[in-house]
Every structure is written in C-alpha cells, then in structure tokens.
Motif scaffolding. Structure first.
Motif, short mmCIF file in Angstrom:
data_model
loop_
_atom_site.label_atom_id
_atom_site.label_comp_id
_atom_site.label_asym_id
_atom_site.label_seq_id
_atom_site.Cartn_x
_atom_site.Cartn_y
_atom_site.Cartn_z
N VAL A 151 0.71 -1.15 -0.18
CA VAL A 151 -0.03 -0.06 -0.06
C VAL A 151 0.82 1.33 -0.09
O VAL A 151 0.51 2.25 -0.67
CB VAL A 151 -1.04 -0.07 1.10
CG1 VAL A 151 -1.79 1.33 1.25
CG2 VAL A 151 -1.98 -1.03 1.09
N GLN B 260 -3.53 -0.23 -4.62
CA GLN B 260 -4.81 -0.20 -4.07
C GLN B 260 -5.31 -1.55 -3.18
O GLN B 260 -4.90 -2.38 -3.48
CB GLN B 260 -5.80 -0.09 -4.88
CG GLN B 260 -5.79 1.27 -5.90
CD GLN B 260 -7.06 1.42 -7.00
OE1 GLN B 260 -8.03 1.11 -6.63
NE2 GLN B 260 -6.61 1.79 -8.06
N GLU B 261 -6.03 -1.07 -2.18
CA GLU B 261 -6.53 -2.29 -1.40
C GLU B 261 -7.55 -2.88 -2.18
O GLU B 261 -8.35 -2.46 -2.81
CB GLU B 261 -6.92 -1.71 -0.16
CG GLU B 261 -5.89 -1.21 0.87
CD GLU B 261 -6.37 -0.55 2.32
OE1 GLU B 261 -7.49 -1.45 2.68
OE2 GLU B 261 -5.61 0.06 2.91
N TYR C 55 -8.04 -5.01 -4.60
CA TYR C 55 -7.96 -4.64 -6.10
C TYR C 55 -7.53 -5.78 -6.83
O TYR C 55 -7.95 -5.99 -8.01
CB TYR C 55 -6.52 -3.51 -6.26
CG TYR C 55 -6.77 -3.15 -7.68
CD1 TYR C 55 -7.72 -2.09 -8.15
CD2 TYR C 55 -5.75 -3.41 -8.34
CE1 TYR C 55 -7.65 -1.81 -9.45
CE2 TYR C 55 -5.75 -3.02 -9.83
CZ TYR C 55 -6.61 -2.19 -10.37
OH TYR C 55 -6.41 -1.34 -11.55
N VAL D 60 -4.39 -6.00 -0.46
CA VAL D 60 -4.43 -5.73 -1.60
C VAL D 60 -5.00 -6.55 -2.66
O VAL D 60 -5.74 -6.36 -3.83
CB VAL D 60 -3.23 -5.25 -2.40
CG1 VAL D 60 -2.36 -4.22 -1.58
CG2 VAL D 60 -2.12 -6.41 -2.66
N LYS E 102 -8.51 -8.98 -3.79
CA LYS E 102 -10.10 -8.70 -3.69
C LYS E 102 -10.51 -9.85 -2.69
O LYS E 102 -9.91 -10.69 -2.65
CB LYS E 102 -10.50 -8.94 -5.03
CG LYS E 102 -10.39 -7.75 -5.96
CD LYS E 102 -11.07 -8.17 -7.33
CE LYS E 102 -11.12 -7.25 -8.35
NZ LYS E 102 -11.75 -7.57 -9.62
#
Length: 324
Positions: free
Chosen positions: A98, A103-104, A106, A132, A134
């Motif tokens: 991060v 992006q977290e 993602y 990061v 999903k």
C-alpha cells in the motif's frame, strides 16, 4: 504450452536480465488483475500480460530500481507486440504494498516465486498481500520451507540467506500466519525436496530439511457462506487445463466427472474467480461431505511419494548455486 508461448514472446534483454526461478501461475487468469511480487526485469509480467489478455491487468513490484528501469524500458515494445497495453511496474517493497501505491482490495491473483523467503518480515508481506487482494482473491506462490524453526546462527548466515535457505519459513509457521491474517488455510499444490549437498552448509544447518513448495491461499469475502461438502463438476473450459483442474496435491477434478469434495473446497471455489468454471450439486449425500486434513506437512507428502515409488524431482536451491 500457453505459458511457454507467452514466455517466448518476451524481449531477449528482459529474459537475459531475469534472475528468478520461473513463472508460477494458477489456471484461470484471463481478464484478471494480477500482481507479481519481486518482478525483477519484468519477464513474468510480460508473459502474464499475454495470458490475461487485453481485458486483464498486470502490475509488477520490485525493490531494485535498476530492474524496474529495465522492465519499464520494454513496456511499449510488448504493448505493440501484443496489441494492447496492460502492464505497469512499481518500485517498492513487498512488505509495504500500500505504501508503494497499490490499491486495497484490487487484485484477483497475486503470484510470487522464491521471493518471500528473502524478506525478514514474512508476516508483513502476507498481511500486505491480504490488503491488496480482492475478496475471493488468491495468492498463488512458490517458496522455500524448512521442517523446523531455524536458529539465529542460521538466520544470520549471509551466504545461506542468498541461497534462499536461512530465510525460509517453517511450513507450519506459514499455516499459523495465514490463519492469523485471515486467509484460508494454505493448500499445498506441489512440493519438491531441496537436498543440501555442500558440507559447509550442512555444518551450519545441521539436520534441518528444506523443500520447495507451491501453495494457494484465498481471501474469502467477509460475509462468505460456508458450504457443506458435495459433488462438483469441472466444466473443462479453462485454457490449457481442459482435461483436469488441480485444487491441491490431493484433489484433482476431471472434466465432466462429478467428484466429491470437502465443504472447505466447495466454499473457496464458490467465493473465488473460478466459480463459473464448476457446477455445484447442493443435493449431494452426506457421504460426500469430506473433511480436508489441517496443516498438511509437505515433507510428509514428499516421503509418501518416495515410498510409493513415484519420481520426485529435486528443487534447485541448496547446491553449488542457488535459484534465487
């Protein structure tokens, strides 16, 4: 064949400057967002670019500015060759993804090969990977593991660290960290012994054993439903895996054949990007509700194969030159 074709399309200089152990990638990445930890010169990322296609995205992260520069030099070359641009590279540390600008929640898939053992803080790496990914995302990675916790003398040995040995996690520590962070348990896909042949290595390492193992870990959604075991049918539609799909070392699903699997496996398949590749039978009888053993020891798996007379290939590290 698909992977070989993708690798052959990579620019020769990128391949020449690549110092990794080889491409580790799970089935079913077309159209996915994929992150490569320790991407180096970008060879694997450019191959992945071909595999995910124009609707997918590939990001490589590496701490070495020189390697990132090589990778960036050939982004346009591969974009022109493939007919689309879907690759980018980030200079940063894999224990602070991060912080490197990623992006977290993602990425669909994160891959890595023989990189995590070179980072002292493994928990930080796995925690950042979890951040990061999903919900439903997968960490699919290969690394070196030991059969025990290694002492400080071993940890401080710079030569053994460079050989990817003294930085190795014990296999059971990986299981503890995965549970603590929030992953599913690690599913062992493959394991190969790493023979220690050098006498000077043996002096420091003692009786410790090492193996190379590929694991898959999933980040289930917070509100996921826990399913019972049941029958699953693999449709056989994943490119390059039309005949069968390997979940782990003990579970291979053959195309078109109903197979009984545990509730754990039903749950992770339904929650992941792979859900549409299977048909699920919720009416399966209790006989199909299998349980999967917790904490499978990769060294025991290797030993069982040897006892059965199966051929077991040795991994590359621990000899005169390492693979990392």
């Amino acid at each position: 064949a698909q992977v070989r074709t993708a690798l052959s399309a990579v620019h020769p200089e990128v391949t020449a400057r690549y110092y990794g152990c080889g491409l580790i990638i799970p089935p079913g990445v077309e159209g996915m967002r994929v992150l490569d930890l320790g991407s180096g010169s970008g060879r694997d990322c450019f191959a992945l670019s071909k595999l995910v296609g124009s609707k997918g995205e590939v990001v490589g992260v590496d701490m070495t500015s020189e390697q990132v520069a090589v990778a960036n030099k050939y982004v346009e070359y591969h974009a022109e060759k493939f007919g689309y641009s879907n690759v980018s590279f980030v200079e940063g540390y894999i224990e602070d993804l991060v912080g490197a600008g990623l992006q977290e929640n993602y990425f669909d898939v994160i891959v890595s090969n023989c990189v995590v053992n070179l980072v002292p803080d493994k928990k930080a790496v796995l925690s950042e990977v979890f951040r990061v990914l999903k919900p439903g995302g997968e960490l699919y990675f290969s690394d070196v593991y030991s059969d025990r916790e290694l002492g400080e003398e071993v940890r401080k040995d710079k030569v053994l660290w460079g050989e990817c040995l003294s930085g190795a996690l014990s296999w059971d520590t990986l299981h503890h960290l995965a549970k603590e962070i929030g992953f599913t348990k690690p599913y062992l896909v493959t394991s190969s012994p790493i023979p220690i042949v050098r006498d000077d290595f043996k002096q420091v390492l003692g009786d410790a054993k090492f193996c190379s193992a590929t694991y898959r870990l999933f980040k289930l959604p917070v509100d996921y439903k826990q399913y019972n075991g049941g029958r699953v049918i693999y449709k056989g539609e994943l490119a390059g895996h039309e005949e069968e799909f390997q979940v782990d070392h003990d579970t291979t699903l053959h195309a078109g054949q109903p197979e009984c699997v545990s509730g754990e496996i039903v749950t992770l398949l339904r929650a992941s990007r792979l859900a549409e590749e299977f048909e699920f039978d919720p009416t399966a009888k209790p006989v199909c509700c299998l349980k999967v053993a917790e904490g499978v020891n990769p060294f025991n798996v290797i030993e069982m194969k040897l006892k059965k007379g199966e051929k077991v290939e040795s991994a590359c590290s621990g000899n005169k030159t390492g693979c990392c």
